[in-house]
Design an enzyme around this catalytic site. Structure first.
Site, PDB file in Angstrom:
ATOM      1  N   GLU A  50       0.821  -1.211   0.000  1.00 41.38           N
ATOM      2  CA  GLU A  50       0.000   0.000   0.000  1.00 41.38           C
ATOM      3  C   GLU A  50       0.855   1.261   0.000  1.00 41.38           C
ATOM      4  O   GLU A  50       0.451   2.296  -0.528  1.00 41.38           O
ATOM      5  CB  GLU A  50      -0.969   0.015   1.191  1.00 41.38           C
ATOM      6  CG  GLU A  50      -2.130  -0.962   1.055  1.00 41.38           C
ATOM      7  CD  GLU A  50      -1.794  -2.365   1.521  1.00 41.38           C
ATOM      8  OE1 GLU A  50      -0.614  -2.635   1.851  1.00 41.38           O
ATOM      9  OE2 GLU A  50      -2.716  -3.208   1.569  1.00 41.38           O
ATOM     10  N   PHE A 112     -11.849  -7.215  14.217  1.00 43.99           N
ATOM     11  CA  PHE A 112     -10.756  -7.694  13.376  1.00 43.99           C
ATOM     12  C   PHE A 112     -10.421  -6.652  12.308  1.00 43.99           C
ATOM     13  O   PHE A 112     -11.307  -6.162  11.603  1.00 43.99           O
ATOM     14  CB  PHE A 112     -11.144  -9.017  12.719  1.00 43.99           C
ATOM     15  CG  PHE A 112     -10.096  -9.530  11.764  1.00 43.99           C
ATOM     16  CD1 PHE A 112      -8.844  -9.920  12.230  1.00 43.99           C
ATOM     17  CD2 PHE A 112     -10.356  -9.606  10.408  1.00 43.99           C
ATOM     18  CE1 PHE A 112      -7.879 -10.367  11.350  1.00 43.99           C
ATOM     19  CE2 PHE A 112      -9.388 -10.055   9.522  1.00 43.99           C
ATOM     20  CZ  PHE A 112      -8.146 -10.448   9.999  1.00 43.99           C
ATOM     21  N   GLN A 113      -9.178  -6.308  12.209  1.00 41.41           N
ATOM     22  CA  GLN A 113      -8.669  -5.316  11.246  1.00 41.41           C
ATOM     23  C   GLN A 113      -9.299  -3.940  11.402  1.00 41.41           C
ATOM     24  O   GLN A 113      -9.428  -3.199  10.438  1.00 41.41           O
ATOM     25  CB  GLN A 113      -8.808  -5.826   9.804  1.00 41.41           C
ATOM     26  CG  GLN A 113      -7.891  -7.006   9.537  1.00 41.41           C
ATOM     27  CD  GLN A 113      -7.749  -7.346   8.072  1.00 41.41           C
ATOM     28  OE1 GLN A 113      -8.649  -7.110   7.278  1.00 41.41           O
ATOM     29  NE2 GLN A 113      -6.609  -7.921   7.709  1.00 41.41           N
ATOM     30  N   LYS A 162     -17.478  -0.894   5.789  1.00 41.81           N
ATOM     31  CA  LYS A 162     -17.817  -1.906   4.782  1.00 41.81           C
ATOM     32  C   LYS A 162     -19.300  -1.877   4.435  1.00 41.81           C
ATOM     33  O   LYS A 162     -19.686  -1.959   3.268  1.00 41.81           O
ATOM     34  CB  LYS A 162     -17.418  -3.285   5.306  1.00 41.81           C
ATOM     35  CG  LYS A 162     -17.678  -4.383   4.311  1.00 41.81           C
ATOM     36  CD  LYS A 162     -17.095  -5.715   4.767  1.00 41.81           C
ATOM     37  CE  LYS A 162     -17.276  -6.750   3.650  1.00 41.81           C
ATOM     38  NZ  LYS A 162     -16.625  -8.028   3.984  1.00 41.81           N
ATOM     39  N   MET A 469      24.042   8.020   2.926  1.00 42.94           N
ATOM     40  CA  MET A 469      23.985   9.298   3.634  1.00 42.94           C
ATOM     41  C   MET A 469      24.224   9.104   5.134  1.00 42.94           C
ATOM     42  O   MET A 469      24.871   9.923   5.782  1.00 42.94           O
ATOM     43  CB  MET A 469      22.637   9.983   3.384  1.00 42.94           C
ATOM     44  CG  MET A 469      22.580  11.400   3.883  1.00 42.94           C
ATOM     45  SD  MET A 469      23.839  12.449   3.129  1.00 42.94           S
ATOM     46  CE  MET A 469      22.921  13.214   1.809  1.00 42.94           C
TER      47      MET A 469
HETATM   48  C1  LIG Z   1      12.072   5.362   5.456  1.00 45.48           C
HETATM   49  C2  LIG Z   1      13.356   5.971   5.888  1.00 45.48           C
HETATM   50  N1  LIG Z   1      14.116   5.346   6.813  1.00 45.48           N
HETATM   51  C3  LIG Z   1      15.295   5.873   7.213  1.00 45.48           C
HETATM   52  C4  LIG Z   1      15.728   7.068   6.690  1.00 45.48           C
HETATM   53  C5  LIG Z   1      17.038   7.677   7.154  1.00 45.48           C
HETATM   54  N2  LIG Z   1      17.972   7.751   6.031  1.00 45.48           N
HETATM   55  C6  LIG Z   1      18.194   8.896   5.339  1.00 45.48           C
HETATM   56  S1  LIG Z   1      19.237   8.686   4.063  1.00 45.48           S
HETATM   57  C7  LIG Z   1      19.459   7.074   4.440  1.00 45.48           C
HETATM   58  C8  LIG Z   1      20.361   6.221   3.605  1.00 45.48           C
HETATM   59  C9  LIG Z   1      19.807   5.989   2.258  1.00 45.48           C
HETATM   60  O1  LIG Z   1      20.507   4.941   1.651  1.00 45.48           O
HETATM   61  P1  LIG Z   1      20.307   4.617   0.133  1.00 45.48           P
HETATM   62  O2  LIG Z   1      18.851   4.520  -0.175  1.00 45.48           O
HETATM   63  O3  LIG Z   1      21.142   3.451  -0.224  1.00 45.48           O
HETATM   64  O4  LIG Z   1      20.842   5.938  -0.581  1.00 45.48           O
HETATM   65  P2  LIG Z   1      22.324   6.556  -0.552  1.00 45.48           P
HETATM   66  O5  LIG Z   1      22.381   7.570   0.559  1.00 45.48           O
HETATM   67  O6  LIG Z   1      23.284   5.441  -0.349  1.00 45.48           O
HETATM   68  O7  LIG Z   1      22.454   7.197  -1.896  1.00 45.48           O
HETATM   69  C10 LIG Z   1      18.712   6.708   5.566  1.00 45.48           C
HETATM   70  C11 LIG Z   1      18.711   5.365   6.173  1.00 45.48           C
HETATM   71  C12 LIG Z   1      14.887   7.693   5.750  1.00 45.48           C
HETATM   72  N3  LIG Z   1      15.201   8.870   5.193  1.00 45.48           N
HETATM   73  N4  LIG Z   1      13.734   7.118   5.349  1.00 45.48           N
END
Ligand SMILES: Cc1ncc(C[n+]2csc(CCOP(=O)(O)OP(=O)(O)O)c2C)c(N)n1
Lengths: 567, 182
Positions: A50, A112-113, A162, A469
């Protein structure tokens, strides 16, 4: 003639011009699904999660300017929509989300749900409804579309028990609805416009800061005309990217935490900021006290609450950016700022944004080639992280409204489903999803949706085998203590794509980059390219959180002797 | 949340006209909680128009905080009208019910106090009285202070209700417009 609630929903959606709905069935929403065969013009895209449905609806809305629609069953189906709904809220995207709910008499019994999805979504929706009578559905759907798409757009949730789907009712479809608490102001106040013109006439180093509002109000032509008439250079925020052509002489770039140094430095030297549909987000401003201290501010926004929220405006203008620019155009002076433009050129030379020298394959060069080969005309979606910032820095968008990214929420996983929504909304366009290997794994189940719907999306995985990052922050702020940011196990993305029936390539060497991108562009169907890049590459420049442009960290490999002296 | 504009923090009185929809109270209080505003009191009741309720908020903060509160509230679809009437010519009242210990010895002294404050005794029990008092917060505070020595058992306060003097509808519209173009 009486109709069921489910029929009323479908008819109401068709009357709103809806062509496509993204979703997954389940018990509470089944009556709605079972009426779908009666409405062949309502195309249903079965996603695999979703979150994918909500984010695809978001991507569809961004590229088409129409309302995106997603739906899900009660309980877990509804809660799975949440990240997508929050994303639409933060980035002001018009989305209508419909959720099934347990039957009326079971509400409140922990059936439920059953989930109080209205309660959960209160802070992340613009408005919401729980519908208790089928006869109300046409009006509610109409109101939801009006609220989602006018004023500052945002997500609206409609929760439907529903047995309301199955209830038979006589109902009329209203042409218009009266919503007393929702009266967006479109035109700017004439007195404020005159004050704005006066400030513009007095300014010597003015800058336009164009945000998502420019794209939402589809004001790119007006922005261009305004910039060209006034001669004022343009900066775009992350979500404002592609509101102004990157190859235009007046284009400066993106400022902020990972923006171009010259864009942030230009803001620092500006004496007037014309903020158009942007909200002085902390990723743009850093330390608010130190941000653009010498500048007056003209702030145009359709949401009055954004004006003065973070940065005080000298001239506040509540209104739709497009309307306001059309009002301003005839009354602003013809002008040019040769000295100011020369100064910005100098900043660009002293603080260049270019691919640094390296032995290994760098993400920046991949995006540069991609930009070059697609001519800056592809729709680009990204996830969140380093690849997102590199895409923002190195892809040169020459057409409007091509960049889809999760700006406000920063939701990893956005790269794949938003590409699906974008490709469905713009079948005429080439769509490239620039993905992180981390974010890609959050929604890669949607590759099945891509294949099932024959969407020719191209995926570029910037594979650094890490949560890049996060790893960069750990390197800079935690002395290279890489806790839980480097993957020991990634799937073989090429085999994975092939398992879905998607053509796939792997690139490990910079010599292969162009041919791989060209091959992907030429192939009529979806393609995935797994780019194995340097793991420890960092995004520069970098203004650490809460700091100002004075603390800007530049790429040590790019520092020109000139810049060195300045630092 | 927003940077201070230098105006000193004070109590702002904000009135809102809202639609009687299920969940409207949680929407309103949710905005206030989420935005980290400091609410001193909140009271709600039906208005003169069917389907609409009036709320009075008292918020502590400087002018910018008060402005953000009104702007954020105005964003809610169920909120029809919001105005900060702090600097207007207003009538502000609060109702309090005070249950105080009363012995045969102290009873007449309490009744005297109640008279001075033009309050009412609304319940008499062998060992206690319930006093109903309306007025501004200062008046209620001082009555409570004076009754404290007798032994207060329970206090119930309504929170502030406020209304502009004169023709409120017109003046309220004026305040709203000023807020919007500000
Ligand atoms: C849903 C979610 N969980 C955690 C984060 C924290 N976060 C920000 S950037 C990042 C790393 C992203 O890794 P990747 O998708 O491999 O991209 P890269 O930075 O390596 O280009 C994380 C874990 C986030 N922004 N979104």
């Amino acid at each position: 003639m009486k109709k069921s609630g489910a029929q009323l929903v479908c008819e109401a959606l068709l009357r709103e011009g809806v062509e496509v709905v993204f979703g997954i069935p389940g018990g509470a929403i089944l009556p709605l699904y079972q009426t779908l065969p009666q409405y062949p013009h309502l195309r249903h895209i079965l996603t695999r999660h979703e979150e994918g449905a909500a984010m695809a609806a978001d991507g569809y809305a961004r590229v088409t300017g129409k309302v995106g629609v997603c739906w899900a069953t009660s309980g877990p189906g509804a809660t799975d929509l949440i990240t997508g709904i929050a994303n639409a809220m933060m980035d002001s995207v018009p989305v209508v989300a419909i959720t099934g709910q347990v039957s009326r008499k079971a509400i409140g019994t922990d059936a439920f749900q059953e989930t109080d999805i209205i309660g959960i979504c209160l802070p992340i929706t613009k408005h919401s409804y729980q519908v208790w009578r089928a006869a109300d559905l046409p009006r509610v759907v109409k109101e939801a579309f009006v609220i989602a798409s006018t004023g500052r757009p945002g997500p609206v949730l409609i929760d439907i028990p529903k047995d309301v789907f199955t209830e038979q009712a006589e109902a009329e479809f209203p042409e218009t609805v009266e919503i007393p608490g929702h009266r967006p102001v479109l035109e700017g106040h004439p007195a404020q416009l005159r004050r704005a013109v006066r400030l513009i006439q007095e300014a010597r180093r003015p800058l336009i800061l164009a945000g998502h509002g420019v794209l939402i109000s589809r004001a790119w032509d007006e922005l261009r005309a305004f910039a060209e008439k006034t001669g004022i250079p343009v900066i775009t925020t992350l979500l404002g990217i592609s509101a102004f052509p990157a190859d235009h002489v007046l284009y400066v770039g993106m400022p902020g935490m990972h923006g171009a140094a010259y864009a942030s430095l230009a803001i620092d030297e500006a004496d007037l900021l014309i903020a158009l549909g942007m909200r002085f987000d902390d990723r743009v401003t850093g330390n608010l006290e130190a941000f653009a201290r010498g500048a007056k501010v003209i702030h145009v926004d359709i949401d009055p609450a954004e004006i003065g929220k973070n940065r005080k405006a000298d001239v506040p203008i509540v209104g739709d950016v497009r309307h306001v620019l059309r009002q301003l155009l005839p009354i602003v002076p013809h002008s040019s700022y040769p000295q100011w433009l020369a100064r910005i050129e100098q900043l660009k030379r002293e603080h260049p944004l270019r691919v640094p020298d390296s032995k290994g394959l760098l993400p920046q060069e991949i995006i540069e080639h991609l930009s070059d080969i697609t001519g800056g005309r592809a729709i680009i979606t990204t996830g969140v992280g380093q690849h997102q910032m590199w895409a923002a820095q190195f892809y040169k968008f020459v057409e409007p409204n091509l960049f889809l990214t999760s700006g406000g929420l920063g939701a990893m996983g956005y790269e794949v489903p938003s590409a699906i929504g974008a490709q469905i909304g713009r079948p005429d366009k080439m769509v490239w999803s620039i993905a992180g290997d981390g974010g890609f794994q959050m929604t890669m189940c949607e590759l099945a949706t891509v294949v099932e719907n024959r969407l020719p999306i191209k995926f570029a995985i910037i594979n650094n085998r890490s949560l890049g990052m996060v790893r960069q922050w750990q390197q800079v702020f935690y002395q290279r203590s890489y806790v839980a940011s480097c993957y020991e196990c990634n799937p073989d993305f090429v085999k994975l794509a092939e398992a879905y029936g998607i053509r796939a390539l792997r690139v490990t060497d910079r010599k292969q980059v162009r041919t791989a991108i060209e091959e992907a562009c030429e192939h009529p169907g979806p393609v995935l390219v797994d780019f194995l890049v340097e793991q420890e590459e960092n995004v520069y420049p970098f203004i650490p959180p809460g700091m100002s442009v004075k603390e800007l960290i530049e790429d040590p490999r790019l520092r020109s002797p000139q810049a060195e002296r300045m630092l | 949340m927003s940077p201070s504009d230098g105006s000193s923090p004070t109590y702002h009185t904000i009135v809102a006209l809202v639609r009687d929809q299920p969940g409207v109270l949680s929407r309103v209080s949710g905005v206030i909680r989420r935005r980290n505003f400091n609410i001193a009191s909140l009271s709600v009741g039906h208005s003169e128009q069917e389907g609409l309720s009036r709320m009075t908020f008292v918020v502590y903060g400087d002018d910018e905080v008060a402005e953000q509160v009104t702007k954020q509230l105005r964003k809610l679809v169920d909120v029809v009208k919001v105005s900060d009437i702090t600097r207007e010519n207003i009538v502000a009242r609060e109702l309090a019910l005070i249950k105080v210990r009363a012995t045969p010895q102290t009873r007449s002294e309490i009744i005297q106090l109640v008279d001075i404050f033009r309050a009412n005794i609304v319940d008499v029990a062998p060992e206690s009285l319930i006093i109903e008092v309306t007025g501004d917060e200062d008046k209620i505070e001082s009555l409570i202070r004076l009754l404290r020595s007798f032994g207060i058992r329970e206090v119930m306060r309504s929170g502030r209700l406020a209304m502009m003097r004169g023709m409120p509808a017109e003046a309220e519209g004026g305040a709203r417009e000023r807020g919007e173009s500000a």
